[in-house]
Write a protein that holds these residues in place. Structure first.
Motif, PDB file in Angstrom:
ATOM      1  N   TYR A 122       0.775  -1.267  -0.004  1.00  0.00           N
ATOM      2  CA  TYR A 122       0.039  -0.056  -0.114  1.00  0.00           C
ATOM      3  C   TYR A 122       0.766   1.095  -0.112  1.00  0.00           C
ATOM      4  O   TYR A 122       0.486   2.184   0.239  1.00  0.00           O
ATOM      5  CB  TYR A 122      -1.182  -0.120   1.207  1.00  0.00           C
ATOM      6  N   GLN A 123       2.254   1.128  -0.750  1.00  0.00           N
ATOM      7  CA  GLN A 123       2.904   2.303  -0.791  1.00  0.00           C
ATOM      8  C   GLN A 123       3.219   3.114   0.539  1.00  0.00           C
ATOM      9  O   GLN A 123       3.168   4.331   0.445  1.00  0.00           O
ATOM     10  CB  GLN A 123       2.353   3.026  -1.772  1.00  0.00           C
ATOM     11  N   CYS A 124       3.498   2.780   1.703  1.00  0.00           N
ATOM     12  CA  CYS A 124       3.890   3.361   2.780  1.00  0.00           C
ATOM     13  C   CYS A 124       5.267   3.963   2.482  1.00  0.00           C
ATOM     14  O   CYS A 124       5.437   4.835   3.334  1.00  0.00           O
ATOM     15  CB  CYS A 124       3.475   2.634   4.377  1.00  0.00           C
ATOM     16  N   GLY A 125       6.092   3.108   2.220  1.00  0.00           N
ATOM     17  CA  GLY A 125       7.307   3.522   2.004  1.00  0.00           C
ATOM     18  C   GLY A 125       8.269   3.354   3.203  1.00  0.00           C
ATOM     19  O   GLY A 125       9.596   3.710   3.176  1.00  0.00           O
ATOM     20  N   LYS A 126       7.893   2.394   4.066  1.00  0.00           N
ATOM     21  CA  LYS A 126       8.687   2.008   5.064  1.00  0.00           C
ATOM     22  C   LYS A 126      10.198   1.287   4.295  1.00  0.00           C
ATOM     23  O   LYS A 126      10.975   1.269   4.993  1.00  0.00           O
ATOM     24  CB  LYS A 126       8.066   1.176   6.076  1.00  0.00           C
ATOM     25  N   SER A 150      11.644   2.015   1.755  1.00  0.00           N
ATOM     26  CA  SER A 150      12.894   2.906   1.076  1.00  0.00           C
ATOM     27  C   SER A 150      13.259   3.806   2.262  1.00  0.00           C
ATOM     28  O   SER A 150      14.325   4.054   2.312  1.00  0.00           O
ATOM     29  CB  SER A 150      11.886   3.918   0.344  1.00  0.00           C
ATOM     30  N   ALA A 151      12.519   3.970   3.354  1.00  0.00           N
ATOM     31  CA  ALA A 151      12.783   4.563   4.487  1.00  0.00           C
ATOM     32  C   ALA A 151      14.051   3.952   5.402  1.00  0.00           C
ATOM     33  O   ALA A 151      15.006   4.389   5.776  1.00  0.00           O
ATOM     34  CB  ALA A 151      11.896   4.751   5.449  1.00  0.00           C
ATOM     35  N   SER A 180      13.252   4.805  -5.517  1.00  0.00           N
ATOM     36  CA  SER A 180      13.402   4.029  -4.311  1.00  0.00           C
ATOM     37  C   SER A 180      12.739   2.806  -4.373  1.00  0.00           C
ATOM     38  O   SER A 180      11.768   2.651  -5.478  1.00  0.00           O
ATOM     39  CB  SER A 180      12.881   4.721  -3.448  1.00  0.00           C
ATOM     40  N   ASN A 206      10.109   1.329  -3.000  1.00  0.00           N
ATOM     41  CA  ASN A 206       8.740   1.365  -3.225  1.00  0.00           C
ATOM     42  C   ASN A 206       8.332   1.881  -4.558  1.00  0.00           C
ATOM     43  O   ASN A 206       7.146   1.393  -5.346  1.00  0.00           O
ATOM     44  CB  ASN A 206       8.004   2.200  -1.895  1.00  0.00           C
ATOM     45  N   GLN A 207       8.969   2.797  -5.304  1.00  0.00           N
ATOM     46  CA  GLN A 207       8.603   3.056  -6.605  1.00  0.00           C
ATOM     47  C   GLN A 207       8.745   2.078  -7.601  1.00  0.00           C
ATOM     48  O   GLN A 207       8.093   1.860  -8.494  1.00  0.00           O
ATOM     49  CB  GLN A 207       9.658   4.365  -6.951  1.00  0.00           C
ATOM     50  N   CYS A 232       8.603  -4.537   6.553  1.00  0.00           N
ATOM     51  CA  CYS A 232       7.325  -4.328   5.635  1.00  0.00           C
ATOM     52  C   CYS A 232       6.174  -4.700   6.360  1.00  0.00           C
ATOM     53  O   CYS A 232       6.081  -5.878   6.945  1.00  0.00           O
ATOM     54  CB  CYS A 232       7.446  -5.089   4.477  1.00  0.00           C
ATOM     55  N   PRO A 233       5.254  -3.553   6.765  1.00  0.00           N
ATOM     56  CA  PRO A 233       4.033  -4.058   7.629  1.00  0.00           C
ATOM     57  C   PRO A 233       3.227  -4.772   6.799  1.00  0.00           C
ATOM     58  O   PRO A 233       2.205  -5.614   7.530  1.00  0.00           O
ATOM     59  CB  PRO A 233       3.421  -2.511   7.565  1.00  0.00           C
ATOM     60  N   GLN A 234       3.302  -5.057   5.548  1.00  0.00           N
ATOM     61  CA  GLN A 234       2.516  -5.951   4.840  1.00  0.00           C
ATOM     62  C   GLN A 234       3.200  -7.237   4.655  1.00  0.00           C
ATOM     63  O   GLN A 234       2.712  -8.078   3.982  1.00  0.00           O
ATOM     64  CB  GLN A 234       2.095  -5.336   3.509  1.00  0.00           C
ATOM     65  N   ASP A 264      -1.016  -2.790   9.967  1.00  0.00           N
ATOM     66  CA  ASP A 264       0.190  -3.418  10.124  1.00  0.00           C
ATOM     67  C   ASP A 264       0.054  -4.613  10.303  1.00  0.00           C
ATOM     68  O   ASP A 264      -0.192  -5.202  11.319  1.00  0.00           O
ATOM     69  CB  ASP A 264       0.980  -2.750  11.335  1.00  0.00           C
ATOM     70  N   SER A 273       1.906  -7.303   9.702  1.00  0.00           N
ATOM     71  CA  SER A 273       2.982  -7.888  10.156  1.00  0.00           C
ATOM     72  C   SER A 273       2.808  -7.820  11.828  1.00  0.00           C
ATOM     73  O   SER A 273       3.519  -8.644  12.411  1.00  0.00           O
ATOM     74  CB  SER A 273       4.319  -7.187   9.987  1.00  0.00           C
ATOM     75  N   MET A 318       0.393   7.846   6.278  1.00  0.00           N
ATOM     76  CA  MET A 318       0.364   7.112   5.050  1.00  0.00           C
ATOM     77  C   MET A 318      -0.905   7.653   4.380  1.00  0.00           C
ATOM     78  O   MET A 318      -0.762   7.691   3.186  1.00  0.00           O
ATOM     79  CB  MET A 318       0.097   5.685   5.524  1.00  0.00           C
ATOM     80  N   ARG A 329       4.594  12.295   3.542  1.00  0.00           N
ATOM     81  CA  ARG A 329       3.979  11.066   3.000  1.00  0.00           C
ATOM     82  C   ARG A 329       4.796  10.119   3.321  1.00  0.00           C
ATOM     83  O   ARG A 329       5.619   9.865   2.069  1.00  0.00           O
ATOM     84  CB  ARG A 329       2.983  11.286   1.930  1.00  0.00           C
ATOM     85  N   GLY A 343      12.980   8.316   7.843  1.00  0.00           N
ATOM     86  CA  GLY A 343      11.828   7.827   6.990  1.00  0.00           C
ATOM     87  C   GLY A 343      11.875   8.171   5.498  1.00  0.00           C
ATOM     88  O   GLY A 343      12.666   8.361   4.849  1.00  0.00           O
ATOM     89  N   ALA A 344      10.541   7.823   4.865  1.00  0.00           N
ATOM     90  CA  ALA A 344      10.719   7.984   3.480  1.00  0.00           C
ATOM     91  C   ALA A 344       9.453   9.085   3.138  1.00  0.00           C
ATOM     92  O   ALA A 344       8.798   9.248   3.884  1.00  0.00           O
ATOM     93  CB  ALA A 344      10.318   6.596   2.686  1.00  0.00           C
ATOM     94  N   THR A 355       7.409   9.456   0.083  1.00  0.00           N
ATOM     95  CA  THR A 355       7.081   8.723  -1.476  1.00  0.00           C
ATOM     96  C   THR A 355       6.848   9.700  -2.239  1.00  0.00           C
ATOM     97  O   THR A 355       6.675   9.340  -3.466  1.00  0.00           O
ATOM     98  CB  THR A 355       5.994   7.625  -0.908  1.00  0.00           C
TER      99      THR A 355
END
Lengths: 218, 660
Positions: free
Chosen positions: A30-34, A36-37, A48, A50-51, A83-85, B393, B395, B430, B456, B473-474, B476
């Motif tokens: 869901y493109q949270c970006g974690k 890349s972070a 990055s 996520n992209q 990754c949360p997912q 989350d 996970s 998010m 974001r 952080g990122a 996006t």
């Protein structure tokens, strides 16, 4: 920047190839970006992580495969861990690299570490203001890594470094670290002897055989 | 010979388009026992209903079959219709020609044949129907509200305003719940204490409300209208009839315990009142931390208490209360501290939760409203707020959205900027979920006027660099990493169901979901009822909710309770199980099959009063008419009224029989 999105079928097709190869459900992102972070190499990447996943989600195959991101990924798995997912991004990156290799082989753009190519790459690296061609360097490294193992039965680091520097066109990169590593016995000037080297050779030729028959089948 | 009337509905074109309704009506007239058969465009309309009532009168019908939509839709309508002319509503049946036929088939000829079959089955069933009568259950007109947060308080006040007695149960020493901890509330920034504490006082002042603080529910027995609640009044070790609330004891108590009310940011004594505005404003002794109870020494509070109210020998007391309805408002907890090692939660003192932030900015908080960070008391010049910590989350096993964090984080950035005008507030998000009256405007205000910087993306880790926290952080939207050196980090931790709520729900017979939030009976049409009749839900025990929603749901639950109490008796459908006592062998397999605990034991006595046989007996207050017992009974001694064997067999036999 403007992208024309492929038809839905093509989008699905590319995504399902990657899903099949990696065993991951790309739609989970869901493109949270974690990813890349947390990525330790993100600052060097053209896009990055996520992209890259976004490209796959939209079926933009060219974009996903052409960026240096997939070659810079060190498979450290920070992204996969956080990754949360629960997507395994490292696996997806792996799949993208494999797909890229397969397709370049099919299009007969073989990669070689021959002397002819070296001249070409050395010239290129000078031309690009000493910018590394990441893709071929990563390939060169992997190629040489396996060559070393095949030849010596185990890794011979000094040989690898030497060959890699010659091949990448960056003759003197990391050379100053050599003495220290020698002193600490991290690397050796003479390759270690390995018993029954022929067994390793057998493994490699078996793999070669398999790859060949796979190619003929295709 | 039966005299049955069949009424075939077109449902506009819903049925008529795919079923030849005229043909069905003509066919029905040929069935044995049918003396009257008509079709009409809208049978549920006023003229349609008149067709039925007229036919009952003129044709002297003893059975009515309406072939129309699902009974879910209009069974109640038609029962009411036939009852207006003194006809027993349970001699009426519906054949579902819409959901079961016209909507699901395309071939009209075949659908018509099926429609005929459905009508024939119902005609055969209705021949076996017996008149049934509504069950009247007496109702104890007192309500039990469990949980003294804003939802419980609102529900208690609303039921009490209807003129009925309410028992309010609170496990903590004071009512008030989480709302009492808050500083200002979104989207109006009105002070939480100012709107909360008067409500708390109202609870005590209202003569209809009995407050049991520091008490828990041990057991709930009985059924709708007739519950018995066993309440454990935990030993306060303070005689509250003698205590004047002077507060000397808690000032002198040598024990230091992290304050729950201040989220561990300050300490309290072992004898304590959670906060100055507590209701009741009487202390309790926390026996787990009291030196007298743990080491047998001290006893200081007893010596200094001017009222002599300290009683170390007090015991838990069990009180039984009879109530007719229960409202569950047990609220929420926050994510446990040990999760999210990468954010340093519980490791870095300046990484705090949003609720701790509330306490830090609250005028009643440990710093008297001055925003000082926990580690060194400095005023943070740069705060990073991280949303979705533990929520959304998978996970972490929590895929749900915690719902209120977007709003309170926006509020926090405002409160921060109002306290520290030159401070910088960054928010990692998010998505912004600000669906509510004036909610999105509120978030925009935080960005546009109070200059919060929204980024974001998610944060991957927080680490120390030269003693300063760095948040990595990122973003996006720019497609890269961002790093912020922060003085303080506030985590918008997920709302979770309270620990142990699953056991509690089992005690009540209330369902709960994957995340242990209590389940409503229907997500849209019965949002405050549970599957156990007479037990209602209010507030965040059902799902993450903000204050307006919790209050609205509490009012709705109270409305349901008032509706239940409003009638003389509780009327129930007579579709319940019935035991044939002469054949019941008393094996009680039915008791195990019953999901509602409706099967009880009953002793049959001879003339001298000796018990000669123990048989099953159905508590009609609890029975939901599911029929599980009838299917498991080995001696075929339980039948479901309205769905007994003869009726079902008649229906089944009619499938094979045609008179075409």
């Amino acid at each position: 920047m403007k992208y024309e999105l492929p038809r839905e079928n093509d989008q699905q097709h590319f995504m399902s190839i990657i899903e099949k190869m990696s065993g991951q459900n790309i739609r989970l992102c869901y493109q949270c970006g974690k990813c890349s972070a947390g990525c330790p190499i993100c600052h060097e990447m053209e896009d990055s992580p996520n992209q890259i996943i976004r490209y796959i989600q939209l079926g933009l195959k060219e974009q996903a495969l052409s960026k240096n991101t997939i070659w810079l990924c060190a498979s450290c798995q920070t992204c996969s861990t956080r990754c949360p997912q629960q997507l395994d991004l490292a696996k997806i990156m792996d799949s993208l690299r494999i797909l890229h290799q397969q397709e370049s082989l099919q299009q007969n753009i073989p990669f070689s570490t021959s002397a002819k190519d070296f001249g070409h790459r050395f010239y290129n690296s000078l031309l690009n203001g000493l910018q590394m061609d990441v893709r071929s360097n990563v390939n060169a490294f992997s190629d040489l890594f396996l060559k070393m193992v095949r030849h010596y039965g185990r890794q011979f680091e000094t040989g690898l470094i030497y060959n890699y520097n010659v091949n990448s066109g960056f003759l003197f990169s990391n050379v100053l670290k050599g003495p220290m590593m020698l002193m600490k016995a991290k690397i050796n000037l003479i390759p270690e002897d390995v018993k029954r080297r022929e067994k390793v050779e057998k493994i490699f030729s078996k793999i070669e055989q398999l790859e060949k028959s796979e190619k003929e089948k295709r | 010979m039966a005299r049955i009337g069949v009424f075939v509905c077109w449902c506009g074109s819903n049925i008529a388009e795919n079923v030849d309704v005229v043909e069905v009506a003509r066919y029905a007239a040929t069935l044995p026992g049918v003396v009257h058969s008509v079709d009409y465009k809208y049978m549920c309309s006023d003229p349609g209903q008149k067709l039925i009532t007229d036919a009952i009168r003129t044709q002297h019908l003893d059975g009515v079959v309406v072939a129309a939509c699902s009974p879910r839709m209009h069974e109640v309508t038609y029962r009411r219709t036939v009852a207006t002319v003194g006809f027993n509503p349970y001699l009426f049946e519906m054949a579902n020609l819409r959901e079961h036929c016209s909507w699901v088939h395309e071939n009209k000829a075949e659908a018509t044949i099926k429609a005929k079959n459905l009508v024939r089955m119902m005609v055969e069933k209705v021949k076996q129907n017996q008149p049934l009568y509504q069950i009247q259950i007496p109702v104890t007109k007192r309500a039990l509200v469990i949980g003294g947060g804003i939802a419980g308080i609102q529900a208690a006040l609303d039921v009490a305003a209807g003129g009925y007695e309410v028992i309010l149960l609170e496990k903590d020493p004071s009512i008030g719940g989480h709302m009492a901890q808050l500083d200002e509330t979104f989207p109006t920034l009105d002070c939480s204490q100012c709107i909360m504490t008067p409500r708390m006082v109202e609870i005590v002042q209202n003569p209809n409300i009995t407050l049991y603080s520091y008490s828990e529910l041990d057991a709930l027995e009985g059924y709708i209208g007739n519950f018995t609640a066993k309440i454990r009044k935990k030993a306060r070790s303070v005689d509250i009839t003698k205590c004047t609330g002077c507060g000397v004891c808690q000032q002198k108590c040598p024990a230091k315990v992290p304050s729950e009310f201040d989220e561990g940011l300050s300490t309290r004594g072992a004898i304590y009142v959670p906060f100055p505005q507590a209701v009741p404003n009487k202390p309790v002794i926390d026996r787990e931390h009291c030196i007298k109870f743990t080491k047998g020494k001290c006893g200081l509070c007893e010596k200094i208490c001017p009222a002599g109210a300290i009683d170390y020998n007090q015991q838990d007391e069990i009180v039984e209360e009879k109530v007719g309805a229960v409202i569950v408002a047990t609220g929420y907890d926050l994510l446990p501290k040990d999760t999210y090692a990468e954010y340093g939660y519980g490791q870095y003192p300046d990484v705090i939760t949003s609720l701790q932030f509330e306490r830090l900015v609250s005028a009643s908080g440990p710093t008297n409203g001055e925003l000082k960070r926990p580690s060194d008391g400095k005023i943070p010049q740069k705060i990073v707020f991280i949303q979705c910590v533990g929520s959304r989350d998978a996970s972490q096993g929590r895929s749900y959205c915690s719902k209120i964090c977007c709003m309170y984080t926006a509020k926090h950035t405002m409160l921060y900027r109002h306290k520290v005008p030159k401070g910088e507030a960054y928010v990692f998000y998010m998505d912004i979920r600000a669906g509510g009256k004036n909610y999105d405007e509120f978030v925009r205000r935080a960005i546009e006027e109070d200059k919060a910087v929204y980024i974001r993306g998610r944060v991957s880790k927080i680490y120390l660099q030269n003693g300063r926290m760095v948040v990595r952080g990122a973003d996006t939207l720019i497609g890269g990493q961002v790093e912020i050196k922060a003085d303080m980090v506030v985590l918008a931790t997920a709302i979770t169901a309270p620990k142990g709520i699953d056991k509690f729900a089992q005690k009540l017979g209330v369902g709960y979901d994957l995340h242990h939030f209590l389940s409503e009976a229907h997500p849209k049409l019965r949002p405050v009822e549970t599957n156990s009749a007479g037990i209602y839900l209010a507030g965040a025990c059902q799902a993450p909710k903000d204050i307006p929603e919790a209050v609205a749901q509490a009012g709705a639950a109270a409305g349901k309770v008032l509706g239940l109490f409003g009638g003389k008796n509780l009327c129930r459908e007579p579709i319940v199980a019935k035991v044939n006592e002469s054949t019941c062998i008393g094996c009680f397999i039915c008791q195990k099959a019953c999901a509602y605990g409706a099967i009880e034991m009953k002793g049959l006595k001879d003339r001298k009063g000796n018990v000669i046989k123990v048989v099953a007996s159905v508590n009609t207050g609890k029975c939901q008419g599911c029929g599980a017992c009838t299917a498991t009974c080995r001696s075929n001694s339980i039948e479901l009224e309205g769905y007994n064997d003869q009726q079902i067999y008649a229906q089944i036999n009619a499938i094979g029989f045609t008179n075409d």
